[in-house]
Design an enzyme around this catalytic site. Structure first.
Site, PDB file in Angstrom:
ATOM      1  N   HIS A  79       2.179  -8.172   1.949  1.00 50.50           N
ATOM      2  CA  HIS A  79       1.346  -7.057   2.397  1.00 50.50           C
ATOM      3  C   HIS A  79       0.326  -7.498   3.440  1.00 50.50           C
ATOM      4  CE1 HIS A  79      -0.883  -3.384   2.539  1.00 50.50           C
ATOM      5  NE2 HIS A  79      -2.001  -3.991   2.147  1.00 50.50           N
ATOM      6  N   HIS A 100      -0.924  -3.832   5.785  1.00 49.85           N
ATOM      7  CA  HIS A 100      -2.370  -3.994   5.597  1.00 49.85           C
ATOM      8  C   HIS A 100      -3.161  -3.471   6.787  1.00 49.85           C
ATOM      9  CE1 HIS A 100      -5.841  -5.170   3.421  1.00 49.85           C
ATOM     10  NE2 HIS A 100      -6.182  -6.167   4.205  1.00 49.85           N
ATOM     11  N   ASP A 146       0.866  -1.176   0.000  1.00 50.34           N
ATOM     12  CA  ASP A 146       0.000   0.000   0.000  1.00 50.34           C
ATOM     13  C   ASP A 146       0.900   1.221   0.000  1.00 50.34           C
ATOM     14  OD1 ASP A 146      -2.297  -1.449  -0.228  1.00 50.34           O
ATOM     15  OD2 ASP A 146      -3.122  -0.886   1.714  1.00 50.34           O
ATOM     16  N   ASN A 168      -2.986  -4.122  -1.674  1.00 48.15           N
ATOM     17  CA  ASN A 168      -4.265  -4.134  -2.379  1.00 48.15           C
ATOM     18  C   ASN A 168      -4.612  -2.772  -2.963  1.00 48.15           C
ATOM     19  OD1 ASN A 168      -4.576  -3.880   0.649  1.00 48.15           O
ATOM     20  ND2 ASN A 168      -6.614  -3.165   0.031  1.00 48.15           N
ATOM     21  N   TYR A 186      -1.660   5.763  -1.897  1.00 48.24           N
ATOM     22  CA  TYR A 186      -3.112   5.823  -1.679  1.00 48.24           C
ATOM     23  C   TYR A 186      -3.742   6.863  -2.592  1.00 48.24           C
ATOM     24  CZ  TYR A 186      -2.868   2.896   2.471  1.00 48.24           C
ATOM     25  OH  TYR A 186      -2.697   1.844   3.337  1.00 48.24           O
ATOM     26  N   HIS A 240      -8.393  -5.698   9.984  1.00 47.27           N
ATOM     27  CA  HIS A 240      -8.636  -6.732   8.972  1.00 47.27           C
ATOM     28  C   HIS A 240      -8.538  -8.144   9.530  1.00 47.27           C
ATOM     29  CE1 HIS A 240      -8.831  -3.864   5.688  1.00 47.27           C
ATOM     30  NE2 HIS A 240      -7.701  -3.318   6.100  1.00 47.27           N
TER      31      HIS A 240
END
Length: 334
Positions: free
Chosen positions: A217, A252, A86, A124, A89, A226
């Site tokens: 990640h 993550h 990531d 992601n 962003y 998560h």
């Protein structure tokens, strides 16, 4: 950089096979993980920082975390930086010339101590943009520190670091109507993930390094927002345990945490607090083996010798939140 050992014959072979078929191209690229050599210091030690989930043009305390990274990096005389994904962003990069690369990376991590190689995996959010842009050699011409590939190995003499592309393992991403993902180079996904695991197992099996570190990640284990990534618990965790991996490092979840495995000496280390954090929720059911959890911004350092490993978590002010050491002989911690 002259420390990078590019496998040119393999790349040429991959380009030729591309003319044959897409599936053959996947096999040729992933059939052997590209390896980069990174020497240790003269005294045989290795030090590096670990950071994840950071790229927000300096906002959400990204710049403040970067300042503290520079101070710690100088004190430790770090050899490189690991990014757990990531990187940009909210939706990766739009292309090779996206100003976000300069605004969120080049202009943020300016400390002298951070002018070392950065080894990065995709997250992601990176897959929501132009994935090939982050992998492009053009970015290395803009800033030679940058190295991001899907899966690869860094051989740092006393340690082997295995970087794994975890996003395609998560089934939910293929069913999210509200987000688009760039699956270029991934389909058919079952073939792709199978080869990723085969390549990793082959690399782990042949490794003779004192320390084995796998970087991805997504978390295998996490008490954060998560939580555990079930696909990795099922498919990746057995390899980590079977081949005596010492650390699995991930981002993550926008937090810092350490969880001990219940079946091996493996430690799960989350460093995903490079910018936006403070989720405010904890999954108590996942807390078995939990050694440390912090919901705010920060980063992690790692120092390795032939016999000992020390990991330290820092907050946005550079204060030490948690320190943990392990000896290869004693397998003890403090």
């Amino acid at each position: 950089m002259d420390t990078l050992n590019h496998n040119k014959p393999m790349v040429l072979l991959s380009l030729r096979l591309l003319a044959f078929s897409f599936s053959l191209c996947i096999v040729s690229v992933l059939g052997q993980l590209q390896t980069f050599e990174h020497p240790t210091k003269g005294d045989g030690t290795l030090s590096f920082l670990v950071l994840g989930d950071w790229g927000r043009s300096g906002e959400y305390n990204q710049s403040e975390v970067a300042i503290q990274m520079g101070i710690v990096g100088e004190n430790l005389d770090i050899d490189f930086v690991v990014s757990t994904g990531d990187n940009f962003y909210d939706s990766g990069l739009t292309g090779e010339h996206d100003p976000a690369f300069v605004n969120s990376f080049v202009n943020i991590y300016t400390a002298k101590s951070l002018q070392k190689q950065w080894y990065s995996v995709l997250g992601n959010h990176d897959y929501r943009g132009d994935v090939e842009a982050q992998l492009s050699p053009l970015l290395r011409k803009i800033d030679s520190r940058w190295l991001c590939l899907r899966s690869f190995v860094v051989n740092a003499e006393i340690a082997d670091l295995f970087f794994v592309d975890t996003t395609p393992f998560v089934r939910n991403y293929f069913d999210e109507p509200e987000h688009g993902y760039d699956w270029t180079g991934v389909n058919p996904v079952a073939t792709y993930t199978s080869i990723v695991l085969e390549d990793l197992e082959s690399a782990l099996k042949s490794s003779t390094a004192k320390w084995k570190i796998v970087v991805g990640h997504h978390a295998v284990r996490s008490v954060g927002h998560h939580g555990d990534t079930q696909e990795l618990v099922e498919k990746l965790l057995p390899l980590l345990q079977a081949y005596s991996v010492d650390f699995y490092m991930n981002g993550h979840d926008h937090c810092l945490e350490q969880i001990s495995d219940d079946k091996s000496p493996l430690q799960f280390l989350t460093s995903g607090a490079g910018s936006k954090a403070w989720r405010g929720d904890v999954k108590e059911l996942n807390s078995e083996g939990l050694k440390f959890f912090y919901d705010g911004q920060g980063f992690m350092s790692v120092r390795l010798t032939q016999t000992d490993a020390e990991t330290v978590f820092y907050d946005v002010f550079g204060e030490v939140l948690h320190k943990w050491t392990v000896s290869k002989q004693l397998h003890s911690s403090i």
